[in-house]
Enzyme design. Structure first.
Site, PDB file in Angstrom:
ATOM      1  N   SER A  13       0.804  -1.234   0.000  1.00 47.01           N
ATOM      2  CA  SER A  13       0.000   0.000   0.000  1.00 47.01           C
ATOM      3  C   SER A  13       0.831   1.276   0.000  1.00 47.01           C
ATOM      4  O   SER A  13       0.327   2.353  -0.311  1.00 47.01           O
ATOM      5  CB  SER A  13      -0.915  -0.003   1.226  1.00 47.01           C
ATOM      6  OG  SER A  13      -0.162  -0.317   2.383  1.00 47.01           O
ATOM      7  N   TYR A 154      15.440  -5.639  14.226  1.00 48.98           N
ATOM      8  CA  TYR A 154      15.225  -5.535  12.773  1.00 48.98           C
ATOM      9  C   TYR A 154      16.325  -6.297  12.011  1.00 48.98           C
ATOM     10  O   TYR A 154      16.044  -7.071  11.090  1.00 48.98           O
ATOM     11  CB  TYR A 154      15.222  -4.052  12.400  1.00 48.98           C
ATOM     12  CG  TYR A 154      14.966  -3.748  10.942  1.00 48.98           C
ATOM     13  CD1 TYR A 154      13.684  -3.828  10.401  1.00 48.98           C
ATOM     14  CD2 TYR A 154      16.003  -3.340  10.102  1.00 48.98           C
ATOM     15  CE1 TYR A 154      13.436  -3.529   9.070  1.00 48.98           C
ATOM     16  CE2 TYR A 154      15.778  -3.026   8.776  1.00 48.98           C
ATOM     17  CZ  TYR A 154      14.492  -3.124   8.262  1.00 48.98           C
ATOM     18  OH  TYR A 154      14.259  -2.821   6.932  1.00 48.98           O
ATOM     19  N   ALA A 156      18.150  -8.741  13.098  1.00 51.67           N
ATOM     20  CA  ALA A 156      17.967 -10.192  13.304  1.00 51.67           C
ATOM     21  C   ALA A 156      16.871 -10.713  12.382  1.00 51.67           C
ATOM     22  O   ALA A 156      17.007 -11.790  11.785  1.00 51.67           O
ATOM     23  CB  ALA A 156      17.611 -10.473  14.763  1.00 51.67           C
TER      24      ALA A 156
HETATM   25  P1  NAP Z   1       6.831   1.390   4.580  1.00 51.66           P
HETATM   26  O1  NAP Z   1       6.784   2.550   3.663  1.00 51.66           O
HETATM   27  O2  NAP Z   1       6.859   1.614   6.056  1.00 51.66           O
HETATM   28  O3  NAP Z   1       5.592   0.416   4.217  1.00 51.66           O
HETATM   29  C1  NAP Z   1       5.411  -0.752   4.967  1.00 51.66           C
HETATM   30  C2  NAP Z   1       4.330  -1.575   4.323  1.00 51.66           C
HETATM   31  O4  NAP Z   1       4.150  -2.784   5.099  1.00 51.66           O
HETATM   32  C3  NAP Z   1       2.964  -0.875   4.299  1.00 51.66           C
HETATM   33  O5  NAP Z   1       2.305  -1.230   3.114  1.00 51.66           O
HETATM   34  C4  NAP Z   1       2.254  -1.494   5.511  1.00 51.66           C
HETATM   35  O6  NAP Z   1       0.835  -1.503   5.370  1.00 51.66           O
HETATM   36  C5  NAP Z   1       2.786  -2.915   5.447  1.00 51.66           C
HETATM   37  N1  NAP Z   1       2.674  -3.656   6.712  1.00 51.66           N
HETATM   38  C6  NAP Z   1       3.206  -3.352   7.924  1.00 51.66           C
HETATM   39  N2  NAP Z   1       2.885  -4.306   8.821  1.00 51.66           N
HETATM   40  C7  NAP Z   1       2.132  -5.218   8.162  1.00 51.66           C
HETATM   41  C8  NAP Z   1       1.501  -6.447   8.543  1.00 51.66           C
HETATM   42  N3  NAP Z   1       1.570  -6.922   9.800  1.00 51.66           N
HETATM   43  N4  NAP Z   1       0.804  -7.132   7.609  1.00 51.66           N
HETATM   44  C9  NAP Z   1       0.707  -6.660   6.337  1.00 51.66           C
HETATM   45  N5  NAP Z   1       1.286  -5.520   5.911  1.00 51.66           N
HETATM   46  C10 NAP Z   1       1.997  -4.821   6.833  1.00 51.66           C
HETATM   47  O7  NAP Z   1       8.092   0.451   4.295  1.00 51.66           O
HETATM   48  P2  NAP Z   1       9.155   0.473   3.089  1.00 51.66           P
HETATM   49  O8  NAP Z   1      10.217   1.434   3.441  1.00 51.66           O
HETATM   50  O9  NAP Z   1       8.459   0.570   1.800  1.00 51.66           O
HETATM   51  O10 NAP Z   1       9.802  -0.985   3.273  1.00 51.66           O
HETATM   52  C11 NAP Z   1       9.308  -2.113   2.587  1.00 51.66           C
HETATM   53  C12 NAP Z   1      10.202  -3.312   2.907  1.00 51.66           C
HETATM   54  O11 NAP Z   1      11.558  -3.008   2.535  1.00 51.66           O
HETATM   55  C13 NAP Z   1      10.249  -3.666   4.391  1.00 51.66           C
HETATM   56  O12 NAP Z   1      10.322  -5.068   4.540  1.00 51.66           O
HETATM   57  C14 NAP Z   1      11.526  -3.017   4.865  1.00 51.66           C
HETATM   58  O13 NAP Z   1      12.064  -3.648   6.005  1.00 51.66           O
HETATM   59  C15 NAP Z   1      12.413  -3.200   3.642  1.00 51.66           C
HETATM   60  N6  NAP Z   1      13.527  -2.236   3.594  1.00 51.66           N
HETATM   61  C16 NAP Z   1      13.283  -0.894   3.544  1.00 51.66           C
HETATM   62  C17 NAP Z   1      14.369  -0.016   3.546  1.00 51.66           C
HETATM   63  C18 NAP Z   1      14.182   1.481   3.491  1.00 51.66           C
HETATM   64  O14 NAP Z   1      15.199   2.191   3.603  1.00 51.66           O
HETATM   65  N7  NAP Z   1      12.988   2.009   3.322  1.00 51.66           N
HETATM   66  C19 NAP Z   1      15.677  -0.527   3.595  1.00 51.66           C
HETATM   67  C20 NAP Z   1      15.867  -1.902   3.638  1.00 51.66           C
HETATM   68  C21 NAP Z   1      14.788  -2.753   3.648  1.00 51.66           C
HETATM   69  P3  NAP Z   1      -0.071  -0.189   5.796  1.00 51.66           P
HETATM   70  O15 NAP Z   1       0.147   0.849   4.740  1.00 51.66           O
HETATM   71  O16 NAP Z   1      -1.463  -0.742   5.792  1.00 51.66           O
HETATM   72  O17 NAP Z   1       0.418   0.226   7.146  1.00 51.66           O
END
Ligand code: NAP
Length: 246
Positions: A13, A154, A156
């Site tokens: 989303s 995180y 881990a």
């Molecule tokens: P984000 O903008 O915070 O979005 C998180 C997404 O996960 C949202 O769609 C949220 O849904 C959903 N979510 C959270 N808890 C959930 C649950 N229990 N069940 C189903 N959906 C859930 O995160 P992002 O930065 O795009 O990151 C996406 C992925 O990349 C994550 O796994 C993160 O650890 C990884 N990552 C990100 C970065 C970075 O710098 N941004 C770096 C390394 C890895 P809602 O919108 O409904 O809350």
């Protein structure tokens, strides 16, 4: 006419997941988007997909809840019959130094990031195995590779995802199912918007390419790993971090 392929993206989303959904949509896939919070503007995303004449299913489910995951996958199969690509993207942070980290915050991050990846992979793989085809892409992080102070929970969870991905890749290769992990560095999304300008400046100075990544940078890699162009790649962890970790 060849049947359209289908992708399921957890946490699609916002941020990286939303960009992944739009990238697959632009390439003609049916798109299943999962999310969790009521405040998320999934209606806008649904409209955007409809405008591009994309068949979509947008489903609320907590990836750490086995029953909700079963419902998510059952509904997806009912609508599209098959899931060709699974992107385990849903993830959260609850950062704190070890001495201040509560066991609740440790458990919550492991439950959503790692157990959620396990639950969705298990549920979807059942159908991929029948078709003897599939590509699974799990969102790890460079901190799962090199660690990060203040993110022991995180890191881990993301290191766990790497071990999980390699094991699944070995288990399922004979069924023509691939599994890879992507390990982003710092990407501009809601997750990193909490960082102060000073911290962002410090981060940028340590990145050889001198900028944070975009959701689009990551989505393009995830699209490649789901496509036939990567059909000989499995069990890999691909860093996408502007050269931070070499
Ligand atoms: P984000 O903008 O915070 O979005 C998180 C997404 O996960 C949202 O769609 C949220 O849904 C959903 N979510 C959270 N808890 C959930 C649950 N229990 N069940 C189903 N959906 C859930 O995160 P992002 O930065 O795009 O990151 C996406 C992925 O990349 C994550 O796994 C993160 O650890 C990884 N990552 C990100 C970065 C970075 O710098 N941004 C770096 C390394 C890895 P809602 O919108 O409904 O809350």
């Amino acid at each position: 006419m060849e049947k359209r392929k289908t992708v399921l993206i957890t946490g699609g989303s916002r941020g990286i997941g939303k960009e992944v959904a739009l990238t697959y949509a632009k390439n003609g896939y049916n798109v299943i988007v999962n999310y969790i919070s009521d405040k998320t503007d999934v209606e806008a995303l649904k409209k955007e997909l409809e405008e591009n004449k994309i068949e979509s299913l947008i489903i609320k489910a907590d990836v750490s809840n086995e029953k909700e995951v079963e419902n998510l996958v059952t509904k997806s199969i009912e609508k599209f019959e098959q899931i060709d690509v699974l992107v385990n993207n849903a993830g959260i942070t609850r950062d704190n130094l070890l001495m201040r980290m509560s066991s609740e915050d440790f458990d919550k991050v492991l439950e959503i990031n790692l157990k959620g990846t396990f639950l969705v992979t298990k549920a979807v793989t059942k159908y991929m195995m029948k078709k003897r085809q599939g590509s699974i892409i799990n969102l790890a992080s460079v901190v799962g590779v090199v660690g990060n102070a203040g993110q022991s929970n995180y890191a881990a969870s993301k290191a766990g995802i790497i071990g999980f991905t390699k094991s699944v890749a070995k288990e399922l290769a004979s069924r023509n199912i691939r599994a890879n992990a992507v390990a982003p560095g710092f990407i501009s999304t809601d997750m990193t918007s909490v960082l102060s300008d000073q911290v962002k400046e410090n981060i940028n100075s340590q990145i050889p390419l001198k900028r944070m990544g975009t959701a689009k940078d990551v989505a393009e890699l995830i699209y490649f790993l789901g496509s036939e162009k990567s059909e000989y790649i499995t069990g890999q962890v691909i860093n996408i971090d502007g050269g931070m970790v070499m």
